[in-house]
Design an enzyme around this catalytic site. Structure first.
Site, PDB file in Angstrom:
ATOM      1  N   ASP A  31      33.353  39.382  43.896  1.00  0.00           N
ATOM      2  CA  ASP A  31      34.280  38.695  43.001  1.00  0.00           C
ATOM      3  C   ASP A  31      35.720  39.114  43.308  1.00  0.00           C
ATOM      4  O   ASP A  31      36.102  40.263  43.130  1.00  0.00           O
ATOM      5  CB  ASP A  31      33.913  39.088  41.564  1.00  0.00           C
ATOM      6  N   ARG A  76      36.139  28.712  43.433  1.00  0.00           N
ATOM      7  CA  ARG A  76      35.610  28.521  42.074  1.00  0.00           C
ATOM      8  C   ARG A  76      36.662  27.840  41.202  1.00  0.00           C
ATOM      9  O   ARG A  76      37.844  28.180  41.273  1.00  0.00           O
ATOM     10  CB  ARG A  76      35.233  29.876  41.467  1.00  0.00           C
ATOM     11  N   SER A 101      25.955  35.139  29.507  1.00  0.00           N
ATOM     12  CA  SER A 101      26.739  34.689  28.353  1.00  0.00           C
ATOM     13  C   SER A 101      26.070  33.497  27.667  1.00  0.00           C
ATOM     14  O   SER A 101      26.393  33.181  26.521  1.00  0.00           O
ATOM     15  CB  SER A 101      28.148  34.296  28.789  1.00  0.00           C
ATOM     16  N   GLY A 141      33.213  41.185  39.277  1.00  0.00           N
ATOM     17  CA  GLY A 141      34.456  41.766  38.802  1.00  0.00           C
ATOM     18  C   GLY A 141      34.361  42.162  37.337  1.00  0.00           C
ATOM     19  O   GLY A 141      34.943  43.161  36.914  1.00  0.00           O
ATOM     20  N   TRP A 142      33.639  41.373  36.551  1.00  0.00           N
ATOM     21  CA  TRP A 142      33.425  41.697  35.143  1.00  0.00           C
ATOM     22  C   TRP A 142      32.748  43.066  35.031  1.00  0.00           C
ATOM     23  O   TRP A 142      33.179  43.915  34.241  1.00  0.00           O
ATOM     24  CB  TRP A 142      32.537  40.625  34.499  1.00  0.00           C
ATOM     25  N   CYS A 184      37.642  36.059  31.660  1.00  0.00           N
ATOM     26  CA  CYS A 184      36.280  35.720  32.063  1.00  0.00           C
ATOM     27  C   CYS A 184      36.063  34.240  31.783  1.00  0.00           C
ATOM     28  O   CYS A 184      36.572  33.701  30.787  1.00  0.00           O
ATOM     29  CB  CYS A 184      35.279  36.571  31.271  1.00  0.00           C
ATOM     30  N   GLY A 185      35.308  33.557  32.647  1.00  0.00           N
ATOM     31  CA  GLY A 185      35.101  32.122  32.496  1.00  0.00           C
ATOM     32  C   GLY A 185      34.437  31.721  31.197  1.00  0.00           C
ATOM     33  O   GLY A 185      34.416  30.534  30.854  1.00  0.00           O
TER      34      GLY A 185
END
Length: 565
Positions: free
Chosen positions: A191, A266, A453, A126-127, A229-230
């Site tokens: 996602d 998640r 990340s 999705g990002w 975003c996580g």
């Protein structure tokens, strides 16, 4: 001819419905036995595929919401892909080896991934969709989950259709040229963010994904509108019960469709600092408050400041000051600070005993307060979790591994896999999580985001540990592993390198960085016309035109430039 509907009641249950053309397997005006359909659903749920799945709904709930079109008439290709994915997960889980993959952002990357025999699934982020391709609005943005909810399903459809095209091309080449068949039909994991709305939206989104080709989706326990975003700050969790309902709604939708697609639950609770509501007692132990219950709340202070017309920077300073002066604590931490060490020890012991007797992991705030009163009747614990609430009304939340484990234990029975989102790549943390989950649910497959990340070179890995990390994780049950944004980063770095050199070196840069590498590595994009399926279309035209198309074939004659290679 008009349809006729006859409902025969025996006691209070509907037993038979006569409907014209109910199914292609039925004859005209035949009678459908509802109990037989219910039994089919029941038998389906008892299959190996759903051996570890819990449902709150009954087979009758599914049958009566399917409509008159027989389930045999609506076969979704994504369900076949889901069966393939399930079998891969089962095999790899038994062997404790990874099912690892890279996130792809387009059909080009999908085809290259497919030619790697040891990568057996594909992932759509999705990002990546939010930042590179937002269908109806074309407004790219950070991953705040604020794009139209059909964005990722549409990207899945684009890639799934490309998979089918290249599969047809490869199948033809296998028959005509005896070439090994490339498996372009890698199951797609996609996602679904936080579901993009209420439960009806979650169901519509799940339906879209199944229709468009996703074998599995993951849903995270963040708030619509508070999604991040996580690996960004400011993410807002929803109550445990809210996310649980999303998982249930997705399963019901897919049961109605008759598909076997997989749900990944998640949790972002390991990193989150906010939660939207205190309504679920399972979250109470992690919600933070303050001990000075006489202090004005932050929102009161905020309203006063707004009246005085302070600047944005001044407002920010006042907010920082308020939270620095009012220490955030959970109720247990408030108890530890305000009681003697002996009383606190007795409180924690009584708390554990009560959990065991109630046969649950959690206690509500009310139950924790009652325990304190039993142990020290004359003491009152000063604690208020409303005072530090944010301007949007969010509660402060103490995220961490314990919160992630507790939530995952709730989600596990209603999902097919569990995804732990982490701050860093940490094998010991992963082991702890795995042991706690597998103690309760030994067959649970876990998911790990090998995120770009993370600064992997600064996480203490030597070359050997870095190379073995994926396989070490798999030994702990983290079977599905993915570099979510691999396609995005590769796309950027490769084109950046070419662009830099092309501006001064011209075609020398293109030939050395692209064409020669394609030849050396046997990349099929070297002959991009063939890669796109031109020969496949030529083959069809030969059939359509009964062999008389030799002069108009796209891959024949002097005009076909790829004959140079």
């Amino acid at each position: 001819m008009s349809q006729t509907l006859t409902i025969c009641k025996c006691s209070t249950s509907v037993t038979k419905i006569s409907r014209f053309y109910y199914s292609t397997r039925q004859t005209m005006n035949s009678t459908l036995d509802i109990q037989s359909e219910v039994q089919k659903v029941q038998n389906w749920w008892r299959s190996e595929r759903f051996k570890n799945v819990k449902r709150i709904h009954s087979p009758m709930d599914i049958v009566k919401h399917r409509g008159s079109l027989g389930i045999e008439d609506t076969k979704y290709p994504s369900s076949y892909q889901a069966t393939k994915l399930f079998q891969l997960l089962e095999e790899n889980f038994k062997k404790k080896i990874p099912l690892h993959t890279l996130g792809v952002i387009d059909p080009v990357q999908m085809t290259q991934l497919s030619r790697c025999n040891n990568i057996k699934v594909a992932y759509v982020s999705g990002w990546a969709c939010s930042s590179t391709m937002v269908g109806s609005t074309n407004e790219v943005s950070p991953d705040f989950g604020d794009y139209p909810y059909d964005t990722v399903p549409n990207q899945v459809e684009r890639i799934f259709k490309a998979q089918k095209m290249h599969d047809r091309k490869a199948f033809l080449q296998t028959i005509e040229n005896k070439e090994p068949l490339v498996d372009y039909m890698k199951p797609i994991i996609a996602d679904a963010d936080m579901g993009h709305g209420g439960l009806t939206t979650v169901m519509k989104l799940a339906k879209l994904f199944a229709e468009k080709g996703a074998a599995a989706i993951h849903l995270e326990d963040q708030l619509v509108g508070g999604k991040r975003c996580g690996h960004l700050g400011g993410a807002v969790l929803v109550p445990t019960s809210t996310h649980l309902n999303r998982l249930i709604a997705t399963r019901i939708q897919w049961d109605i469709m008759g598909v076997e697609n997989l749900i990944i639950a998640r949790t972002d609770s390991c990193n989150s600092k906010l939660i939207s509501s205190s309504c679920d007692p399972r979250d109470h132990e992690f919600i933070q408050g303050v001990m000075d219950v006489s202090t004005p709340s932050w929102t009161e202070r905020l309203a006063e400041l707004e009246q005085t017309g302070v600047s944005n920077s001044e407002m920010s300073d006042h907010e920082i000051e308020w939270y620095e002066n009012n220490k955030l604590v959970t109720f247990d931490e408030a108890v530890q600070i305000q009681l003697s060490s002996e009383d606190y020890k007795n409180y924690m012991k009584s708390k554990q005993q009560l959990r065991v007797s109630l046969k649950r992991e959690y206690l509500s705030l009310r139950e924790m307060k009652q325990l304190v009163q039993q142990i020290v009747p004359n003491e009152i614990i000063n604690f208020d979790w409303d005072l530090p609430r944010s301007s949007e009304g969010y509660y402060m939340f103490k995220g961490g591994m314990e919160a992630a484990i507790r939530r995952s234990l709730v989600f596990t029975p209603y999902s097919d896999m569990i995804w732990l989102e982490t701050k860093t790549p940490n094998l010991e943390q992963a082991k702890d999580f795995s042991q706690r989950i597998h103690k309760e649910y030994p067959d649970t497959k876990l998911v790990y985001n090998l995120s770009p990340s993370f600064n992997w070179t600064k996480q203490g890995f030597n070359e050997t540990k870095l190379k073995s990390f994926i396989w070490d994780l798999a030994k702990e049950g983290f079977i599905l592993q993915l570099v979510s944004l691999a396609g995005l980063h590769v796309d950027g770095i490769s084109f950046w390198e070419l662009s830099q050199k092309f501006q001064t070196e011209g075609m020398s840069a293109y030939v050395s960085l692209v064409q020669q590498k394609e030849q050396q590595l046997n990349c099929d994009l070297l002959t991009h016309q063939r890669w796109s399926g031109a020969e496949y279309v030529d083959s069809i035209m030969k059939v359509v035109q009964n062999g008389s198309s030799s002069k108009t074939l796209s891959t024949a004659g002097e005009s076909f430039t790829e004959s140079q290679f």
